[in-house]
Motif scaffolding. Structure first.
Motif, mmCIF file in Angstrom:
data_model
loop_
_atom_site.group_PDB
_atom_site.id
_atom_site.type_symbol
_atom_site.label_atom_id
_atom_site.label_comp_id
_atom_site.label_asym_id
_atom_site.label_seq_id
_atom_site.Cartn_x
_atom_site.Cartn_y
_atom_site.Cartn_z
ATOM 1 N N ILE A 69 5.080 4.692 -4.512
ATOM 2 C CA ILE A 69 5.455 3.410 -5.107
ATOM 3 C C ILE A 69 5.495 3.568 -6.622
ATOM 4 O O ILE A 69 4.538 4.031 -7.234
ATOM 5 C CB ILE A 69 4.452 2.304 -4.721
ATOM 6 C CG1 ILE A 69 4.402 2.138 -3.193
ATOM 7 C CG2 ILE A 69 4.823 0.984 -5.399
ATOM 8 C CD1 ILE A 69 3.286 1.208 -2.718
ATOM 9 N N MET A 70 6.611 3.185 -7.206
ATOM 10 C CA MET A 70 6.792 3.245 -8.653
ATOM 11 C C MET A 70 7.365 1.916 -9.158
ATOM 12 O O MET A 70 7.864 1.108 -8.366
ATOM 13 C CB MET A 70 7.766 4.377 -9.024
ATOM 14 C CG MET A 70 7.254 5.773 -8.797
ATOM 15 S SD MET A 70 8.356 7.006 -9.563
ATOM 16 C CE MET A 70 8.108 6.625 -11.315
ATOM 17 N N ARG A 109 0.828 -1.214 0.000
ATOM 18 C CA ARG A 109 0.000 0.000 0.000
ATOM 19 C C ARG A 109 0.857 1.257 0.000
ATOM 20 O O ARG A 109 1.905 1.317 0.641
ATOM 21 C CB ARG A 109 -0.914 0.004 1.223
ATOM 22 C CG ARG A 109 -1.937 1.147 1.249
ATOM 23 C CD ARG A 109 -2.861 1.006 2.441
ATOM 24 N NE ARG A 109 -3.944 2.005 2.410
ATOM 25 C CZ ARG A 109 -4.908 2.096 3.335
ATOM 26 N NH1 ARG A 109 -4.901 1.242 4.370
ATOM 27 N NH2 ARG A 109 -5.845 3.021 3.243
ATOM 28 N N GLY A 110 0.408 2.276 -0.710
ATOM 29 C CA GLY A 110 1.092 3.562 -0.740
ATOM 30 C C GLY A 110 0.529 4.404 -1.873
ATOM 31 O O GLY A 110 -0.454 4.022 -2.526
ATOM 32 N N ARG A 111 1.120 5.541 -2.120
ATOM 33 C CA ARG A 111 0.755 6.326 -3.302
ATOM 34 C C ARG A 111 1.399 5.677 -4.531
ATOM 35 O O ARG A 111 2.541 5.231 -4.454
ATOM 36 C CB ARG A 111 1.224 7.774 -3.144
ATOM 37 C CG ARG A 111 0.499 8.522 -2.030
ATOM 38 C CD ARG A 111 0.946 9.977 -1.929
ATOM 39 N NE ARG A 111 2.356 10.067 -1.572
ATOM 40 C CZ ARG A 111 3.256 10.808 -2.208
ATOM 41 N NH1 ARG A 111 2.906 11.533 -3.266
ATOM 42 N NH2 ARG A 111 4.501 10.843 -1.807
ATOM 43 N N SER A 130 -3.543 8.517 -4.949
ATOM 44 C CA SER A 130 -3.090 9.043 -3.657
ATOM 45 C C SER A 130 -3.161 8.008 -2.537
ATOM 46 O O SER A 130 -2.401 8.069 -1.577
ATOM 47 C CB SER A 130 -3.906 10.278 -3.272
ATOM 48 O OG SER A 130 -5.287 9.962 -3.197
ATOM 49 N N ASP A 131 -4.084 7.063 -2.634
ATOM 50 C CA ASP A 131 -4.130 5.937 -1.695
ATOM 51 C C ASP A 131 -4.331 4.684 -2.531
ATOM 52 O O ASP A 131 -5.451 4.291 -2.850
ATOM 53 C CB ASP A 131 -5.269 6.096 -0.684
ATOM 54 C CG ASP A 131 -5.253 4.985 0.379
ATOM 55 O OD1 ASP A 131 -4.268 4.203 0.417
ATOM 56 O OD2 ASP A 131 -6.224 4.890 1.151
ATOM 57 N N GLY A 132 -3.226 4.085 -2.901
ATOM 58 C CA GLY A 132 -3.292 2.960 -3.814
ATOM 59 C C GLY A 132 -2.663 1.704 -3.239
ATOM 60 O O GLY A 132 -2.186 1.679 -2.092
ATOM 61 N N LEU A 143 9.583 5.252 -2.499
ATOM 62 C CA LEU A 143 10.376 6.476 -2.411
ATOM 63 C C LEU A 143 9.853 7.420 -1.332
ATOM 64 O O LEU A 143 8.652 7.638 -1.210
ATOM 65 C CB LEU A 143 10.354 7.206 -3.761
ATOM 66 C CG LEU A 143 10.742 6.375 -4.987
ATOM 67 C CD1 LEU A 143 10.552 7.192 -6.258
ATOM 68 C CD2 LEU A 143 12.171 5.869 -4.861
ATOM 69 N N ASN A 144 10.793 8.002 -0.584
ATOM 70 C CA ASN A 144 10.486 8.964 0.476
ATOM 71 C C ASN A 144 11.131 10.303 0.141
ATOM 72 O O ASN A 144 12.356 10.448 0.210
ATOM 73 C CB ASN A 144 11.013 8.446 1.820
ATOM 74 C CG ASN A 144 10.851 9.456 2.932
ATOM 75 O OD1 ASN A 144 10.099 10.427 2.818
ATOM 76 N ND2 ASN A 144 11.566 9.241 4.040
#
Length: 434
Positions: free
Chosen positions: A68-69, A7-9, A30-32, A387-388
């Motif tokens: 997340i990419m 879970r993440g963007r 945005s919430d994926g 990524l942060n």
């Protein structure tokens, strides 16, 4: 089937962005979430919708608020040059003869090749790079070590033993026949084993005789689905030297064309100083020019006309790469930051969407592998990076003023490095070395 819900963007590209407001070119959620199983992406999109497709017992990793990419892709790197990076020299040919060739001689030793292979995969996964196109040394043992480590890690890698039979130290020379034979052995041993892919790899025209180029042509005809990688027009002195070795050729590109090496699977490292005729030849054949910005600046090779070469009437396919060790950073963030600066010097604009497209889907398309890597599409291999953008104090301070995704991407490109990478997933398995 072993599932994992991450879970993440989410950010994943669908096509090359045409401008900074081209929202149709990418997916941002945005919430994926990404649902992975058995090394593949099963579903991706809004968290609630993806979670509904997961089994009740599926474990979940929550990376919010991180991005997340797809894992990053590096289309040109020299595996034996990790200990060459940051070596002082005036230009390409001096750098090769002073540092690179002596270092590559060490890869005749299996233990050394295996040690550097471990460091290579540790470093690239630390940077969020899950696929690389690598040159090994002339020694088959170096490629064996590379592919063995890739198989152990489960990575999608493309690599080849360089073929070179002149203009290098004796310890780095093969022969036309041995280069052909050992490449065939590598193909039989490693191509398709795990996610490994073997590339036919004549280093460049300077280090291959016409006889070796003929054997390279045979390999290309025998294995038409394999990638071919070599170097082209990196440095003015190199171009002049090459022309003296092949006086019958029209230009540098024509040398490779005469041996049937221009194709949609051919990757030409650098390709900075192309004439219009050469650019047309690359365009007509679908060959790829691989831009290595940190290397081009470090060695003073020139400014690659990334934007101009793409908008020609006959556009040239382009990829981006670190080119370690001529390049000065393992990071694709730094690679695109320098690519941005080069375009600035040429009076062009490279927007952040384009940069991240090149690092993911763009490079996957350049490799003809967009059906496997480079996106978060269901069916793709589950190579992901988390990524942060607040990874360092300076970045966290800047993030207080960031209000858009574009600004966040540009911040990571400008100030980011391996500290931005929270996690790297290889075929759905968390794999970032600590």
């Amino acid at each position: 089937m072993s599932e994992l819900l991450i879970r993440g963007r989410l950010l994943s590209f669908k096509a090359a962005p045409q401008h900074i407001t081209d929202t149709d070119s990418y997916l941002y959620v945005s919430d994926g979430a990404v649902l992975v199983a058995d090394g593949l992406i099963i579903a991706s999109g809004a968290y609630d919708q993806v979670k509904a497709q997961a089994a009740e017992t599926t474990p979940e990793v929550d990376h919010r608020p991180h991005l997340i990419m797809p894992g990053f892709i590096d289309c040109h790197v020299h595996f034996p040059q990790m200990q060459v990076i940051g070596s002082y020299a005036a230009n390409l040919l001096e750098w090769l003869n002073t540092y690179t060739f002596p270092e590559e001689c060490r890869f005749v030793e299996t233990a050394h090749a295996q040690r550097i292979a471990t460091h290579f995969f540790d470093e690239f996964l630390r940077q969020g790079t899950t696929t690389a196109v690598a040159y090994c040394s002339v020694h088959k043992t170096s490629a064996d070590a590379f592919f063995a480590e890739s198989a152990r890690r489960g990575t999608r890698m493309i690599a080849g033993k360089v073929m070179m039979d002149r203009n290098a130290p004796q310890g780095l020379l093969d022969t036309p026949q041995s280069g052909y034979d050992e490449t065939r052995e590598l193909i039989e041993s490693w191509h398709g084993r795990g996610r490994n892919m073997v590339a036919i790899t004549p280093r460049f025209a300077i280090t291959s005789t016409p006889e070796q180029m003929e054997r390279t042509q045979e390999l290309a005809y025998e294995y038409p689905d394999l990638h071919i990688q070599t170097h082209l027009s990196e440095n003015r002195e190199e171009i002049e030297f090459t022309a003296s070795l092949y006086p019958d050729a029209i230009d540098y590109t024509d040398i490779y064309a005469r041996y049937g090496l221009l194709s949609k699977k051919t990757l030409f490292g650098h390709a900075i100083h192309l004439s219009d005729r050469e650019a047309d030849a690359l365009s007509d054949s679908g060959s790829v020019a691989v831009h290595c910005p940190t290397s081009n600046l470090f060695l003073g090779s020139g400014l690659f006309p990334l934007k101009a070469i793409q908008r020609r009437n006959k556009p040239v396919r382009v990829a981006v790469a670190t080119d370690i060790g001529g390049g000065t950073s393992y990071s694709m963030f730094k690679t695109m930051d320098e690519a941005y600066k080069i375009q600035q010097l040429l009076g062009e604009r490279l927007n952040p969407l384009e940069s991240y497209y090149h690092m993911t889907l763009g490079n996957a398309e350049a490799l003809s592998l967009a059906d496997k890597i480079g996106t978060l599409e269901p069916g793709s291999e589950a190579d992901l990076v988390v990524l942060n953008a607040s990874a360092t104090p300076a970045m966290a301070l800047k993030m207080e003023a960031v209000t858009t995704l574009i600004e966040e991407l540009f911040l990571m490109q400008t100030l980011g490095d391996d500290r931005v990478v929270v996690e790297t997933y290889v075929a759905g398995v968390a794999s970032k070395p600590q």
